[in-house]
Design an enzyme around this catalytic site. Structure first.
Site, PDB file in Angstrom:
ATOM      1  N   SER A   1       3.170  41.124  62.079  1.00  0.00           N
ATOM      2  CA  SER A   1       3.363  41.546  60.688  1.00  0.00           C
ATOM      3  C   SER A   1       3.663  43.040  60.618  1.00  0.00           C
ATOM      4  O   SER A   1       3.149  43.828  61.421  1.00  0.00           O
ATOM      5  CB  SER A   1       2.083  41.251  59.892  1.00  0.00           C
ATOM      6  OG  SER A   1       2.103  41.911  58.650  1.00  0.00           O
TER       7      SER A   1
ATOM      8  N   TYR B   1       8.554  43.909  55.972  1.00  0.00           N
ATOM      9  CA  TYR B   1       8.565  44.216  54.542  1.00  0.00           C
ATOM     10  C   TYR B   1       9.394  45.475  54.403  1.00  0.00           C
ATOM     11  O   TYR B   1       9.159  46.453  55.125  1.00  0.00           O
ATOM     12  CB  TYR B   1       7.150  44.478  54.012  1.00  0.00           C
ATOM     13  CG  TYR B   1       6.301  43.235  53.841  1.00  0.00           C
ATOM     14  CD1 TYR B   1       6.699  42.200  53.006  1.00  0.00           C
ATOM     15  CD2 TYR B   1       5.076  43.113  54.500  1.00  0.00           C
ATOM     16  CE1 TYR B   1       5.910  41.065  52.843  1.00  0.00           C
ATOM     17  CE2 TYR B   1       4.277  41.985  54.335  1.00  0.00           C
ATOM     18  CZ  TYR B   1       4.707  40.971  53.503  1.00  0.00           C
ATOM     19  OH  TYR B   1       3.928  39.853  53.343  1.00  0.00           O
TER      20      TYR B   1
HETATM   21  C1  LIG Z   1      -4.459  36.471  55.622  1.00  0.00           C
HETATM   22  C2  LIG Z   1      -2.986  36.255  55.574  1.00  0.00           C
HETATM   23  C3  LIG Z   1      -2.125  37.330  55.742  1.00  0.00           C
HETATM   24  C4  LIG Z   1      -0.752  37.141  55.721  1.00  0.00           C
HETATM   25  N1  LIG Z   1       0.075  38.204  55.966  1.00  0.00           N
HETATM   26  C5  LIG Z   1       1.417  38.007  55.956  1.00  0.00           C
HETATM   27  C6  LIG Z   1       2.297  39.078  56.250  1.00  0.00           C
HETATM   28  O1  LIG Z   1       1.877  40.190  56.533  1.00  0.00           O
HETATM   29  N2  LIG Z   1       3.627  38.823  56.209  1.00  0.00           N
HETATM   30  C7  LIG Z   1       4.146  37.587  55.928  1.00  0.00           C
HETATM   31  O2  LIG Z   1       5.354  37.404  55.886  1.00  0.00           O
HETATM   32  N3  LIG Z   1       3.312  36.545  55.658  1.00  0.00           N
HETATM   33  C8  LIG Z   1       1.983  36.729  55.677  1.00  0.00           C
HETATM   34  N4  LIG Z   1       1.159  35.665  55.438  1.00  0.00           N
HETATM   35  C9  LIG Z   1       1.740  34.313  55.223  1.00  0.00           C
HETATM   36  C10 LIG Z   1       1.861  33.563  56.547  1.00  0.00           C
HETATM   37  O3  LIG Z   1       2.848  34.143  57.367  1.00  0.00           O
HETATM   38  C11 LIG Z   1       2.240  32.096  56.353  1.00  0.00           C
HETATM   39  O4  LIG Z   1       3.385  32.015  55.524  1.00  0.00           O
HETATM   40  C12 LIG Z   1       1.127  31.233  55.747  1.00  0.00           C
HETATM   41  O5  LIG Z   1      -0.135  31.670  56.174  1.00  0.00           O
HETATM   42  C13 LIG Z   1       1.349  29.784  56.160  1.00  0.00           C
HETATM   43  O6  LIG Z   1       0.424  28.939  55.592  1.00  0.00           O
HETATM   44  P1  LIG Z   1      -0.900  28.421  56.384  1.00  0.00           P
HETATM   45  O7  LIG Z   1      -1.853  29.569  56.402  1.00  0.00           O
HETATM   46  O8  LIG Z   1      -1.362  27.292  55.527  1.00  0.00           O
HETATM   47  O9  LIG Z   1      -0.491  27.981  57.781  1.00  0.00           O
HETATM   48  C14 LIG Z   1      -0.219  35.845  55.478  1.00  0.00           C
HETATM   49  C15 LIG Z   1      -1.099  34.767  55.319  1.00  0.00           C
HETATM   50  C16 LIG Z   1      -2.463  34.956  55.370  1.00  0.00           C
HETATM   51  C17 LIG Z   1      -3.365  33.759  55.232  1.00  0.00           C
END
Ligand SMILES: Cc1cc2nc3c(=O)[nH]c(=O)nc-3n(C[C@H](O)[C@H](O)[C@H](O)COP(=O)(O)O)c2cc1C
Length: 357
Positions: free
Chosen positions: A107, A130
């Site tokens: 990330s 981002y």
């Molecule tokens: C705690 C957390 C932080 C996340 N941080 C990012 C991020 O920095 N960038 C991003 O594109 N998606 C982020 N996501 C989304 C995840 O990449 C992903 O789309 C999502 O967690 C998928 O669903 P799942 O948790 O049910 O597998 C984050 C998700 C969570 C739970």
């Protein structure tokens, strides 16, 4: 004794060791968390019409992603602030992914810099971007990722503003003083701990993303490196087509794990229209709610080349560090392998829509 038997059990183990604030940040979603639940329900609503008397004595789970053969159609999703889950954070999860031969997506808001992640892992790495309001900062990040040998640039397109995570507001979520967004210098805003009365994260992200980003910026982004560009957060056929027209090599059908627009369409439900619109012009992946090998099989039967796994990786990390993440990924792989045997699908190409009811 295995560490845990499935991806639900490891969530319980993680919850027992995490602070309530950290657990809520990881588990939570936007507003009423309707999309968080709907992402899962979409999988459970599909039944499997398995084939019998197919020779499944030799099964192949490998798939090709951006010129690289990987042993299973699994990618670690980008997740911010992983040192909140475990002191080794991104280093542990990247190493675990590498041990399984699977791509790890770092990330923009990692608590370990992309150079440190590269140094810790010899496996395939992708970089999630981002776009900062200061385009020079973005340009620099992309150049650093390319120089460090990251193999794909994953632009997250579903965060023009950050969704309202009400759990984080209630908890006044912020990182401890020892943690920061390590890809940024402190003066560029790398420290999301300033008390703000609400969620420290929300005010941090607000400074770090550019709500004016639009399709016309993709050409500029593509020109910054030779990494294939992947758009993460697409849920519509028309956007998917535009993505391909703008040179995207990949699309992740995703609603950010239900953390952005609540009541957004479940990713699995959006997948078929995106697959049809892209028509082979880009690699389609999906995420949101993958917890079982049968979930992976269902996503692939609907046309995904691979899936991303989000929260379960965090649960493994919190419960048992690198070994915990390895176990999460190998469990999911083994569950997919068993599902394929029982479905009468010896390879990923045999995962077709007729398997679903
Ligand atoms: C705690 C957390 C932080 C996340 N941080 C990012 C991020 O920095 N960038 C991003 O594109 N998606 C982020 N996501 C989304 C995840 O990449 C992903 O789309 C999502 O967690 C998928 O669903 P799942 O948790 O049910 O597998 C984050 C998700 C969570 C739970």
């Amino acid at each position: 004794m295995p560490l845990f038997h499935n991806l639900y059990e490891v969530e319980e183990q993680a919850r027992a060791v995490l602070s309530a604030q950290a657990y809520d940040y990881f588990a939570g979603g936007a507003n009423d968390e309707i999309t968080v639940a709907a992402n899962r329900r979409a999988f459970d609503a599909l039944s499997l019409r398995y084939r019998v008397l197919v020779d499944v004595s030799r099964r192949r789970l490998s798939c090709r992603l951006f010129g690289r053969e990987i042993p299973a159609p699994l990618v670690v999703a980008p997740i911010a602030f992983q040192r909140l889950a475990h002191p080794n954070g991104e280093v542990a999860s990247a190493r675990a992914a590498a041990a399984q031969g699977l791509p790890f997506t770092a990330s923009t808001f990692a608590t370990t810099s992309l150079e440190e992640i590269r140094a810790a892992s010899a496996g395939p790495l992708w970089f999630q971007l981002y776009v900062h309001e200061d385009r020079g900062i973005t340009q620099d990040l992309v150049a650093r990722a390319a120089a460090a040998g990251f193999e794909a640039l994953v632009l997250t397109v579903d965060v023009p503003e950050i969704g309202r995570r009400e759990r984080d507001e209630r908890n006044g979520f912020r990182l401890g003083a020892d943690l920061r967004a390590a890809n940024f210098l402190p003066q560029a805003g790398g420290a999301p701990h300033a008390p703000s009365g609400g969620s420290g994260l929300a005010s941090f992200v607000r400074r770090m993303r550019d709500a004016s980003l639009s399709w016309k910026d993709l050409e500029w982004l593509r020109g910054l490196s030779s990494m294939p560009l992947v758009l993460k957060g697409v849920v519509r056929a028309d956007d998917a087509k535009r993505a391909v027209d703008h040179g995207a090599a990949g699309i992740v059908v995703s609603n950010h794990g239900g953390r952005q627009l609540d009541t957004a369409i479940p990713s699995l439900q959006a997948l078929p229209e995106v697959v049809a619109a892209v028509d082979g012009g880009a690699v389609v992946m999906m995420d949101g709610g993958i917890r079982r090998g049968t979930d992976v099989a269902k996503a692939l039967a609907l046309g995904a080349r691979a899936v991303m796994v989000g929260r379960p990786v965090l649960w493994g990390l919190a419960a048992a560090g690198e070994a915990g993440v390895e176990r999460v990924l190998s469990l999911l792989r083994d569950e997919l392998d068993l599902a394929m045997a029982l479905l009468g699908a010896p390879d990923l190409a045999a995962l077709t829509p007729d398997l679903l009811a």
